[in-house]
Motif scaffolding. Sequence first.
Motif, mmCIF file in Angstrom:
data_model
loop_
_atom_site.group_PDB
_atom_site.id
_atom_site.type_symbol
_atom_site.label_atom_id
_atom_site.label_comp_id
_atom_site.label_asym_id
_atom_site.label_seq_id
_atom_site.Cartn_x
_atom_site.Cartn_y
_atom_site.Cartn_z
ATOM 1 N N PHE A 75 5.583 -3.449 -2.427
ATOM 2 C CA PHE A 75 7.123 -3.192 -1.877
ATOM 3 C C PHE A 75 7.707 -2.549 -3.208
ATOM 4 O O PHE A 75 7.603 -3.054 -4.280
ATOM 5 N N CYS A 76 8.392 -1.484 -2.891
ATOM 6 C CA CYS A 76 9.018 -0.424 -3.937
ATOM 7 C C CYS A 76 10.557 -0.590 -3.682
ATOM 8 O O CYS A 76 11.116 -0.560 -2.400
ATOM 9 N N TYR A 77 11.261 -1.371 -4.409
ATOM 10 C CA TYR A 77 12.545 -1.636 -4.184
ATOM 11 C C TYR A 77 13.378 -0.337 -4.652
ATOM 12 O O TYR A 77 13.497 -0.135 -5.983
ATOM 13 N N SER A 78 14.006 0.303 -3.910
ATOM 14 C CA SER A 78 14.995 1.477 -4.028
ATOM 15 C C SER A 78 16.220 1.007 -4.515
ATOM 16 O O SER A 78 17.075 0.731 -3.558
ATOM 17 N N ALA A 79 16.447 0.817 -5.754
ATOM 18 C CA ALA A 79 17.546 -0.093 -6.279
ATOM 19 C C ALA A 79 18.789 0.816 -6.326
ATOM 20 O O ALA A 79 19.958 0.519 -6.191
ATOM 21 N N THR A 80 18.523 1.930 -6.834
ATOM 22 C CA THR A 80 19.475 3.022 -7.182
ATOM 23 C C THR A 80 18.727 4.308 -6.951
ATOM 24 O O THR A 80 17.421 4.303 -6.404
ATOM 25 N N TYR A 81 19.186 5.403 -7.192
ATOM 26 C CA TYR A 81 18.585 6.743 -7.139
ATOM 27 C C TYR A 81 17.490 6.927 -8.096
ATOM 28 O O TYR A 81 17.566 6.527 -9.295
ATOM 29 N N ALA A 82 16.332 7.342 -7.741
ATOM 30 C CA ALA A 82 15.059 7.460 -8.603
ATOM 31 C C ALA A 82 14.444 8.721 -8.046
ATOM 32 O O ALA A 82 14.262 9.009 -6.771
ATOM 33 N N TRP A 119 29.180 2.358 -7.754
ATOM 34 C CA TRP A 119 28.272 2.890 -6.783
ATOM 35 C C TRP A 119 26.914 2.982 -6.887
ATOM 36 O O TRP A 119 26.101 3.099 -6.038
ATOM 37 N N LEU A 120 26.566 3.358 -8.159
ATOM 38 C CA LEU A 120 24.992 3.367 -8.298
ATOM 39 C C LEU A 120 24.279 2.126 -8.029
ATOM 40 O O LEU A 120 22.983 2.235 -7.844
ATOM 41 N N ALA A 121 25.008 1.205 -8.073
ATOM 42 C CA ALA A 121 24.362 -0.122 -7.724
ATOM 43 C C ALA A 121 24.053 -0.554 -6.465
ATOM 44 O O ALA A 121 23.515 -1.426 -6.097
ATOM 45 N N HIS A 122 24.772 0.387 -5.455
ATOM 46 C CA HIS A 122 24.580 0.416 -3.959
ATOM 47 C C HIS A 122 24.079 1.527 -3.319
ATOM 48 O O HIS A 122 24.200 1.536 -2.223
ATOM 49 N N CYS A 123 23.497 2.654 -4.134
ATOM 50 C CA CYS A 123 22.968 3.753 -3.361
ATOM 51 C C CYS A 123 21.652 3.886 -3.408
ATOM 52 O O CYS A 123 21.215 4.920 -3.611
ATOM 53 N N GLY A 124 20.919 2.743 -3.312
ATOM 54 C CA GLY A 124 19.373 2.768 -3.073
ATOM 55 C C GLY A 124 19.210 3.626 -1.678
ATOM 56 O O GLY A 124 17.967 4.330 -2.101
ATOM 57 N N ALA A 125 19.773 4.019 -1.106
ATOM 58 C CA ALA A 125 19.368 4.661 0.177
ATOM 59 C C ALA A 125 19.211 6.014 -0.112
ATOM 60 O O ALA A 125 18.549 6.854 0.468
ATOM 61 N N CYS A 126 19.793 6.597 -1.284
ATOM 62 C CA CYS A 126 20.033 8.082 -1.693
ATOM 63 C C CYS A 126 18.483 8.578 -1.793
ATOM 64 O O CYS A 126 18.254 9.751 -1.594
ATOM 65 N N SER A 127 17.681 7.837 -2.580
ATOM 66 C CA SER A 127 16.422 8.270 -2.793
ATOM 67 C C SER A 127 15.271 8.156 -1.608
ATOM 68 O O SER A 127 14.186 8.745 -1.793
ATOM 69 N N VAL A 128 15.437 7.280 -0.611
ATOM 70 C CA VAL A 128 14.482 7.092 0.239
ATOM 71 C C VAL A 128 14.237 8.270 1.157
ATOM 72 O O VAL A 128 13.199 8.473 1.255
ATOM 73 N N PRO A 129 15.133 9.224 1.609
ATOM 74 C CA PRO A 129 14.430 10.376 2.106
ATOM 75 C C PRO A 129 13.590 11.131 0.957
ATOM 76 O O PRO A 129 12.733 11.732 1.799
ATOM 77 N N GLU A 130 13.834 11.305 -0.054
ATOM 78 C CA GLU A 130 12.984 11.893 -1.053
ATOM 79 C C GLU A 130 11.670 11.257 -1.067
ATOM 80 O O GLU A 130 10.602 11.819 -1.176
ATOM 81 N N ILE A 131 11.616 9.893 -1.121
ATOM 82 C CA ILE A 131 10.367 9.159 -1.065
ATOM 83 C C ILE A 131 9.509 9.497 0.044
ATOM 84 O O ILE A 131 8.347 9.746 0.059
ATOM 85 N N SER A 132 10.332 9.424 1.235
ATOM 86 C CA SER A 132 9.511 9.745 2.684
ATOM 87 C C SER A 132 8.866 11.024 2.397
ATOM 88 O O SER A 132 7.842 11.062 2.867
ATOM 89 N N ASN A 133 9.713 11.971 2.119
ATOM 90 C CA ASN A 133 9.017 13.467 1.929
ATOM 91 C C ASN A 133 7.862 13.640 1.332
ATOM 92 O O ASN A 133 6.677 13.769 1.382
ATOM 93 N N ALA A 134 8.183 12.992 0.003
ATOM 94 C CA ALA A 134 7.007 13.139 -1.076
ATOM 95 C C ALA A 134 5.866 12.348 -0.776
ATOM 96 O O ALA A 134 4.741 12.883 -0.765
ATOM 97 N N TYR A 135 5.867 10.956 -0.102
ATOM 98 C CA TYR A 135 4.848 10.148 0.493
ATOM 99 C C TYR A 135 3.997 10.851 1.464
ATOM 100 O O TYR A 135 3.005 10.672 1.490
ATOM 101 N N GLN A 136 4.788 11.373 2.416
ATOM 102 C CA GLN A 136 4.317 11.936 3.494
ATOM 103 C C GLN A 136 3.268 13.382 3.041
ATOM 104 O O GLN A 136 2.131 13.395 3.371
ATOM 105 N N ARG A 137 3.786 14.043 2.150
ATOM 106 C CA ARG A 137 3.176 15.279 1.861
ATOM 107 C C ARG A 137 1.923 14.824 0.878
ATOM 108 O O ARG A 137 0.884 15.675 0.734
ATOM 109 N N CYS A 138 1.996 13.774 0.093
ATOM 110 C CA CYS A 138 0.985 13.104 -0.650
ATOM 111 C C CYS A 138 -0.084 12.198 0.417
ATOM 112 O O CYS A 138 -0.990 11.743 -0.311
ATOM 113 N N GLY A 139 -0.090 12.032 1.540
ATOM 114 C CA GLY A 139 -1.002 11.261 2.328
ATOM 115 C C GLY A 139 -0.825 9.778 2.026
ATOM 116 O O GLY A 139 -1.819 9.097 2.171
#
Length: 494
Positions: A75-82, A119-139
């Motif tokens: 489980f990767c907890y996206s707590a803020t932008y990463a 705001w940064l304590a509540h913006c975990g969703a910000c990095s999820v599209p990036e994670i999605s793209n990177a993970y899909q491209r890396c299989g």
Amino acid sequence: MKKTKKGRIGLYTVGHPHYWDQFEGLQDRLLEYASFIEKKMSQWGEIYNYGMVDTEKRAKAAGEWFNTKNVDLLFCYSATYAMSGSHIAIPQITGVPVIVLNLQPTARINYKETTTGEWLAHCGACSVPEISNAYQRCGIEFRAVNGLLGLDYTPEISKTDENTSNYPDAIAAWKEIEEWIKAATVKRNLQSAKMGFLGHTYPGMLDMYSDFTMITSETGMHVEVLEMCDLDRLFETIQEDEIKEKLEEIKKMFILSEDSTADPLAKKPTEKQLDWSARVAIAQDKLVDEFELDALTYYYRGAEGNKYEHLQSGFIVGNSLLTARGIPCAGEGDMKTALAMKIADTLELGGSFCEIVVTDFKDQTILLGHDGPFHIGIASQKPVLRGMGLYHGKWGTGVSVEAKVKKGPITTLGVTQTAGGSLKMIISEGMATDGPVMEIGNTMTPVKFDISPKKYMDRWFKSGPTHHFAMSIGHNKSQFKKIAKLLDIDYEII
């Protein structure tokens, strides 16, 4: 008889290292959220929380650490932008599926008083599209759980109300998390399980025949091929005090029937039949203990009147007792349904051996059941034992189980083998009713599905099922789908 092993879960929090010096208290706040997640997850799994991962170096260390813990799921907890590059090494090193947690701590920020750090304590969703793209491209296999964190308090540092425990978006998110952890629990238990195969498959039932290597390949279960002489050898060791104890267990668990008013084959069990069933049940217990079995599938048909034929006539009671104690037993040599029963039992949802009994087109229900065994954990009341003057479709006479699953939501789980040689789950949700049933020594439960019996059977038969399946209590479609995903097994919803 055996303790269920909890799934081993890896948890880590991702963030951006430049934030920590810029915004005082932010990192500690995010780690406090992660501690809440860890504590809540620990209800269902064995949790290994690495902490903050905010650099490539820490990601590589975390991946190696999770490998030492032999985790089943991350489980990767996206707590803020990463930045995705700062933590992608973890799933690459472990090769374990990842669930990304996008759990916002508040339902609504305090717009007028919110600072950048707030705001940064509540913006975990910000990095999820990036994670999605990177993970899909890396299989990398991953899923996201979106919603609210579900805290039952508000941290002192917060500028808004963070008590969201009763919000539907928190409840739904945590239901998903629970199901993923329980799916990991099923996977871990199957990987270390041993399936006993006693006797042979019912001759001519082509849908029952299973590829043993496929079972091991796709679930990790070891198949232990057993012989009737193994059971007979243990039968010879039975002591009189064991028989007395087992008869007491049988009479405690079952109601002994009177003669059926409808079926002359269904009689009150005789003392001789009960004694034989008790003796065979003791031998079955010894078989499970000696071979350290976690499930059992069985059937035997030999020359009429031989010793092993007589032994198998007493199987149903003992195998119902074993099923009640967490060792699911499937008749007719149906290993795939024993697997389905084991999955349901691991989740404490029952898992009773079923097939179509008959359709009631007036009530629009399908009666589902079999001549045993039965899972007492989901019974509407104590099961009934009936003496059978003749087993329908099988050799011999003995005692059979008559029972009904409790009224309410149920889910059927069938496991079949495809033409391509792989496992496939077939799942359907319905409602068990309290409609009438026959008194012929069979388990049977009337079930109403969302569509008519005709339409349901049209779709079900087209899916290429086996004619057996496991019945579980509750609506578990979402849970079973997650298990299929973790096992990388195809599934179909009817």
